[in-house]
Enzyme design. Structure first.
Site, PDB file in Angstrom:
ATOM      1  CE  LYS A  95     -18.573   4.900 -11.226  1.00  0.00           C
ATOM      2  NZ  LYS A  95     -18.063   3.573 -10.875  1.00  0.00           N
ATOM      3  N   GLY A 193      -0.660  -4.477 -14.376  1.00  0.00           N
ATOM      4  CA  GLY A 193      -1.046  -3.724 -13.182  1.00  0.00           C
ATOM      5  C   GLY A 193      -1.031  -4.577 -11.939  1.00  0.00           C
ATOM      6  N   GLY A 195      -1.721  -3.543  -8.721  1.00  0.00           N
ATOM      7  CA  GLY A 195      -2.308  -2.735  -7.655  1.00  0.00           C
ATOM      8  C   GLY A 195      -3.097  -3.625  -6.711  1.00  0.00           C
TER       9      GLY A 195
HETATM   10  P1  NAI Z   1      -5.062   0.136  -8.391  1.00  0.00           P
HETATM   11  O1  NAI Z   1      -4.983   1.581  -8.694  1.00  0.00           O
HETATM   12  O2  NAI Z   1      -4.800  -0.333  -6.998  1.00  0.00           O
HETATM   13  O3  NAI Z   1      -4.087  -0.682  -9.357  1.00  0.00           O
HETATM   14  C1  NAI Z   1      -3.906  -0.401 -10.710  1.00  0.00           C
HETATM   15  C2  NAI Z   1      -2.422  -0.538 -10.972  1.00  0.00           C
HETATM   16  O4  NAI Z   1      -2.178  -0.477 -12.378  1.00  0.00           O
HETATM   17  C3  NAI Z   1      -1.588   0.581 -10.340  1.00  0.00           C
HETATM   18  O5  NAI Z   1      -0.600  -0.018  -9.513  1.00  0.00           O
HETATM   19  C4  NAI Z   1      -0.980   1.311 -11.520  1.00  0.00           C
HETATM   20  O6  NAI Z   1       0.313   1.808 -11.251  1.00  0.00           O
HETATM   21  C5  NAI Z   1      -0.968   0.217 -12.562  1.00  0.00           C
HETATM   22  N1  NAI Z   1      -0.916   0.681 -13.948  1.00  0.00           N
HETATM   23  C6  NAI Z   1      -1.561   1.731 -14.500  1.00  0.00           C
HETATM   24  N2  NAI Z   1      -1.291   1.803 -15.821  1.00  0.00           N
HETATM   25  C7  NAI Z   1      -0.481   0.759 -16.102  1.00  0.00           C
HETATM   26  C8  NAI Z   1       0.126   0.286 -17.287  1.00  0.00           C
HETATM   27  N3  NAI Z   1      -0.061   0.883 -18.466  1.00  0.00           N
HETATM   28  N4  NAI Z   1       0.907  -0.822 -17.224  1.00  0.00           N
HETATM   29  C9  NAI Z   1       1.088  -1.456 -16.041  1.00  0.00           C
HETATM   30  N5  NAI Z   1       0.545  -1.038 -14.878  1.00  0.00           N
HETATM   31  C10 NAI Z   1      -0.235   0.042 -14.907  1.00  0.00           C
HETATM   32  O7  NAI Z   1      -6.517  -0.337  -8.871  1.00  0.00           O
HETATM   33  P2  NAI Z   1      -7.275  -1.663  -8.482  1.00  0.00           P
HETATM   34  O8  NAI Z   1      -8.182  -1.384  -7.356  1.00  0.00           O
HETATM   35  O9  NAI Z   1      -6.307  -2.781  -8.419  1.00  0.00           O
HETATM   36  O10 NAI Z   1      -8.204  -1.838  -9.773  1.00  0.00           O
HETATM   37  C11 NAI Z   1      -7.693  -2.349 -10.989  1.00  0.00           C
HETATM   38  C12 NAI Z   1      -8.765  -2.228 -12.047  1.00  0.00           C
HETATM   39  O11 NAI Z   1      -9.916  -2.939 -11.627  1.00  0.00           O
HETATM   40  C13 NAI Z   1      -9.228  -0.798 -12.318  1.00  0.00           C
HETATM   41  O12 NAI Z   1      -9.524  -0.686 -13.694  1.00  0.00           O
HETATM   42  C14 NAI Z   1     -10.500  -0.693 -11.511  1.00  0.00           C
HETATM   43  O13 NAI Z   1     -11.395   0.264 -12.075  1.00  0.00           O
HETATM   44  C15 NAI Z   1     -11.055  -2.085 -11.652  1.00  0.00           C
HETATM   45  N6  NAI Z   1     -11.948  -2.455 -10.562  1.00  0.00           N
HETATM   46  C16 NAI Z   1     -11.518  -2.392  -9.274  1.00  0.00           C
HETATM   47  C17 NAI Z   1     -12.368  -2.746  -8.234  1.00  0.00           C
HETATM   48  C18 NAI Z   1     -11.917  -2.741  -6.802  1.00  0.00           C
HETATM   49  O14 NAI Z   1     -12.633  -3.280  -5.949  1.00  0.00           O
HETATM   50  N7  NAI Z   1     -10.747  -2.201  -6.499  1.00  0.00           N
HETATM   51  C19 NAI Z   1     -13.774  -3.144  -8.500  1.00  0.00           C
HETATM   52  C20 NAI Z   1     -14.096  -3.235  -9.924  1.00  0.00           C
HETATM   53  C21 NAI Z   1     -13.213  -2.875 -10.895  1.00  0.00           C
END
Ligand code: NAI
Length: 363
Positions: A95, A193, A195
């Protein structure tokens, strides 16, 4: 020309312990990177290259202290080793973190970090993480090829898409374990979430006939979900306690502690480190809630990225599908041993790490 550090520097006592935690966690290498012109202070941590070159993204955060940044990069690098070991791919864990501060010239900082990564000669491959955007990675790419290729945000090979496929394989395996049928139809899911990952997982569940409760702090992302049959939009502070079969945390880490009210049979999500600490895994186990280890569930992205770098791109789809099989093995072993699946997965990951051929040399 700056003056050389004087002897008094070497005599000054340090409050940044490095070697004791490195030895305790069997870390291979930690590289401190600074660039005065860019205001860059960064740390690259290579936990293990026993199974192959280390993989891990770049996190940029306004850490309160250098010790905090060091602890974070070590924790995250170790977690990447567990993730790659459990994914069964020829890659290890690492990392990088950038200590954000008002004097950081962001673009130049990422470029300088790219140079430092390049010097590692392929022992460490990097990509995005919290605080690092596609534009930041473009700056890294100017100085090294040991970085994930530019993302289009859609289409085959997309990292988020790959992570979502791993989460879906994990949900199917969990349904199979709990209900002897992997179909989500008729089951209730709660997604925290919506996202990149949560939205994809939600769409798949919805089109498979599941009942969904969803929460998202960015209200714009809720627009496409409101008014759909079988979808209930829940306030963010109520989603964890929502009654459901499977809760899927797909937002931030640290959301489930020993005191969190949950009303589900299982927790299967993309979020890294959703448990506030390891004691939460035992607490969930005692409450009869099945917790799918996050470092198994969310490995799809690193499988996809490593596959492209290390020449097994044709096998990534299969490896991502295998996440479900691995999870079923963990669940069954945990049931036999009357242990939390998290503890069983940690033991399995440790064993795989120890079975590696030894640190990869510089190529
Ligand atoms: P993202 O940033 O696209 O989506 C996360 C979403 O959660 C955002 O839309 C945000 O507004 C929402 N959010 C934050 N706090 C919240 C809450 N308290 N209640 C409801 N919604 C909330 O991130 P992504 O890429 O979808 O990743 C999601 C998780 O998966 C993260 O923890 C990330 O570290 C993990 N992850 C992602 C990977 C990837 O390929 N994108 C790979 C491995 C892990």
């Amino acid at each position: 020309m700056q003056p050389m550090p004087t002897d008094s520097c070497t005599r000054r006592s340090s409050n940044l312990p490095v070697f004791p935690p490195m030895q305790a966690g069997d870390f291979e290498e930690i590289i401190f990177v600074q660039n005065r012109h860019a205001g860059l202070k960064a740390i690259i941590c290579i936990h293990s290259t026993h199974l192959g070159p280390a993989h891990g993204g770049i996190r940029r955060l306004a850490y309160q202290s250098e010790a905090g940044a060091l602890a974070d990069v070590m924790r995250l690098a170790w977690a990447m080793s567990r993730k790659t070991a459990m994914a069964g791919i020829p890659a290890g864990g690492g990392k990088a973190v950038i200590i954000d501060h008002p004097g950081l010239r962001r673009h130049a900082g990422y470029e300088a970090l790219g140079c430092a990564i390049d010097k590692l000669g392929g022992r460490f491959y990097t990509g995005p993480d919290v605080g690092t955007t596609e534009a930041d990675l473009a700056a890294v790419r100017r100085h090294t090829s040991f970085v994930v290729e530019a993302q289009t945000g859609s289409g085959p090979g997309d990292i988020a898409e790959a992570t979502a496929r791993g989460v879906i394989a994990s949900i199917r395996a969990t349904l199979q374990f709990l209900y002897s049928n992997h179909s989500p139809a008729g089951h209730r899911f709660a997604i925290q979430g919506l996202g990149a990952i949560g939205a994809r997982v939600g769409e798949w569940l919805w089109s498979s006939g599941a009942e969904l409760s969803v929460a998202e702090i960015d209200t714009a992302k809720l627009r496409r979900w409101r008014g759909r049959p079988r979808v209930r939009v829940v306030p963010p502070d109520r989603i964890l306690a929502t009654a459901c079969d499977i809760l899927s945390p797909c937002a931030l880490g640290g959301v489930i502690s020993t005191r969190t009210t949950l009303n589900c049979r299982a927790v299967v999500g993309a979020a890294n480190n959703p448990l506030a600490d390891d004691t939460a895994a035992l607490a969930l186990h005692k409450r009869g809630i099945l917790f799918a280890p996050d470092f198994v569930v969310n490995a799809g992205g690193v499988i996809e990225g490593a596959g492209r770098h290390l020449g097994f791109a044709d096998k990534t789809a299969e490896a991502i599908e295998r996440i479900g099989d691995t999870l079923l093995t963990i669940y069954r072993r945990a049931r036999r041993a009357k242990q939390p699946p998290y503890a069983v997965a940690l033991t399995m990951a440790d064993k795989r790490l120890r079975s590696g051929r030894g640190p990869a040399g510089r190529s």
